[in-house]
Every structure is written in structure tokens, then in C-alpha cells.
Scaffold this motif. Structure first.
Motif: not given
Length: 266
Positions: A128-140, A144-153
Motif C-alpha cells: 500500500r505504501t508503494q502504491i501510494d508513493a507511485m500515485k504521488k509520483n504520478e500526480s507530481q 509537472a507536465a501540466k505546468n510545463f505545458d502551460q509554460m510552453v503555451r
């Protein structure tokens, strides 16, 4: 590890089991019957460590006292049962018959299951800890991708705005040349710059539409402005070619076209 087998009378069974339980001896109760009196008795199986054998035997000795009891013997198997008259006899009952021997290694499965359960819980918590960490990394990563996309736009928008401003400056200069010299070549260059500006402005508007919410009326408004620009370009061409028209009229049309272009951009 020793296994004690104790055969006791039914009357002593409950008292003996309670006494053994108080000293943490585990017992297994088996129903049995005696060969002499043909009466029911109980066989207890007691598992204990070697150093506790004497203690267990003492508990059995204290709780299984001997006593005398009058019983009627069973009729003999041979001969006539009708001629046999049973006479009650006084016999000694109670006590306990014990024997013990070395047993195989003792395994307490309840403890094993508890350990397995704890291990499973630990593994489950780790997963469960590993899954939570994976979800957190995925969210981050998504953020990050969203922020990068906004920056590019944002960067793309700034570049396009700069390009539109540069085109507007070039259009103003070319408009002055058209009004001053009224050469067809200058007019063609001016019209080409206008079309380029319109294309850049429309593309800029489409990008804004992808990142913001626009009403349908906004698209209709831009289409109307583009149509008006086309009409003004036709009128400008006629005015430039008409020698009777003066430069002021040409400048007025160029000013109107510039205003329409600004409306299209904003």
C-alpha cells in the motif's frame, strides 16, 4: 517435549482440566471406556516440555483421588445368564492411569498463523505504501507536465504576440508607402502583409480558445471582421488605381484596415 496420556474417571475430568488450564497446560479430551467395569472414562492428552512433566503429574495426582464404590459385575459370557445372580462388590475407583513418552516436535499453529498474518499485514502495508508513493509520483509528474505545458503555451503566446506587433509595425510602414507612391507593387506587398497578419491573428485566437472558454459569438465576430477586411482591401485597390483619388482617401482606408486588424487581434 513429552506427551502425557492420562486415563481418569468422568467425575474427575472437569476438575482436572480446570486445574491443568490454570497452570497453562493444554489438554485434549477423548472419550473412552474401561475394560473391567465397562463404564465410561476420559483420556486426556497433555503436551508439555520435559521440565514440566513432574508438575503436570502432580496436578493429576491432586485432582484424581481414589475411592471405593459398590458395583454389580457383568454376567459371564459362558453359561446360563438366568442362573447367574450378581453380587455387588466393593471396588476401588478413581485415581488416574498415566503414561508419557517422547513426542515429535510440537508446533503451535495458532502462533504460526498469527506470525503469518502479521507478515501478510506487513507485506500489505508495504505494498500500500508503494502504491501510494507511485500515485504521488504520478500526480507530481502530471502536475509537472501540466505546468510545463502551460509554460510552453505562455511562451508561444508571447512569441506570437511579438510577431503580430512586428507585422503591425511593418504594415503601418508599408501603408505609408502605398499612400505616398501608389505603386501596384507596394500595394501587393501591403495586401500580402495583411493576409499574413490575419492568418497569425486567427491562429493566435485558436490557441487561446484551446486554453480558455470562448463563446460562439466570438468566432462569428472574427469571421465578420475578416470579411470586412477583404472588402476594404478591394476598396483600397480601386482607390489606389483611381488617379482621381487623393492620398488622404488612401490613408483613411489604410487606417480603417488597421483598426479592423487590431479588433481581430484583440
Amino acid at each position: 517435549m513429552k506427551l502425557i496420556m492420562a486415563v481418569v474417571q468422568d467425575k474427575d475430568t472437569n476438575q482436572l482440566i480446570d486445574a491443568l488450564s490454570e497452570d497453562n497446560f493444554k489438554t485434549t479430551k477423548l472419550s473412552s471406556s474401561g475394560g473391567f467395569l465397562k463404564e465410561g472414562n476420559t483420556t486426556l492428552m497433555i503436551g508439555c516440555e520435559d521440565e514440566h512433566v513432574d508438575e503436570a503429574l502432580q496436578i493429576i495426582r491432586d485432582n484424581c483421588s481414589k475411592r471405593e464404590q459398590m458395583v454389580s459385575p457383568v454376567s459371564p459370557m459362558g453359561g446360563s445368564a438366568e442362573s447367574y445372580i450378581p453380587r455387588p462388590v466393593n471396588v476401588e475407583v478413581g485415581g488416574a492411569q498415566c503414561l508419557y513418552y517422547q513426542s515429535m516436535p510440537f508446533i503451535n499453529f495458532s502462533k504460526v498463523l498469527k506470525k503469518v498474518g502479521k507478515s501478510c499485514m506487513k507485506i500489505s502495508q508495504e505494498i500500500r505504501t508503494q502504491i501510494d508513493a507511485m500515485k504521488k509520483n504520478e500526480s507530481q509528474t502530471k502536475n509537472a507536465a501540466k505546468n510545463f505545458d502551460q509554460m510552453v503555451r505562455a511562451q508561444s503566446t508571447q512569441l506570437q504576440q511579438a510577431e503580430l506587433q512586428r507585422l503591425m509595425t511593418e504594415l503601418s510602414q508599408q501603408g505609408q508607402r502605398v499612400a505616398r507612391f501608389r505603386f501596384f507593387k507596394d500595394l501587393a506587398t501591403y495586401k500580402r502583409l495583411v493576409r499574413r497578419f490575419v492568418k497569425e491573428a486567427v491562429d493566435y485566437g485558436m490557441k487561446l480558445k484551446q486554453s480558455h472558454s470562448f463563446l460562439l459569438d466570438g468566432d462569428n465576430r472574427k469571421l465578420t471582421i475578416v470579411e470586412e477586411i477583404d472588402e476594404k482591401l478591394v476598396e483600397l485597390t480601386d482607390t489606389v488605381l483611381d488617379q482621381e483619388k487623393n492620398s488622404i482617401e488612401v490613408l483613411d482606408l489604410i487606417g480603417e484596415i488597421k483598426g479592423l486588424l487590431m479588433n481581430l487581434y484583440t
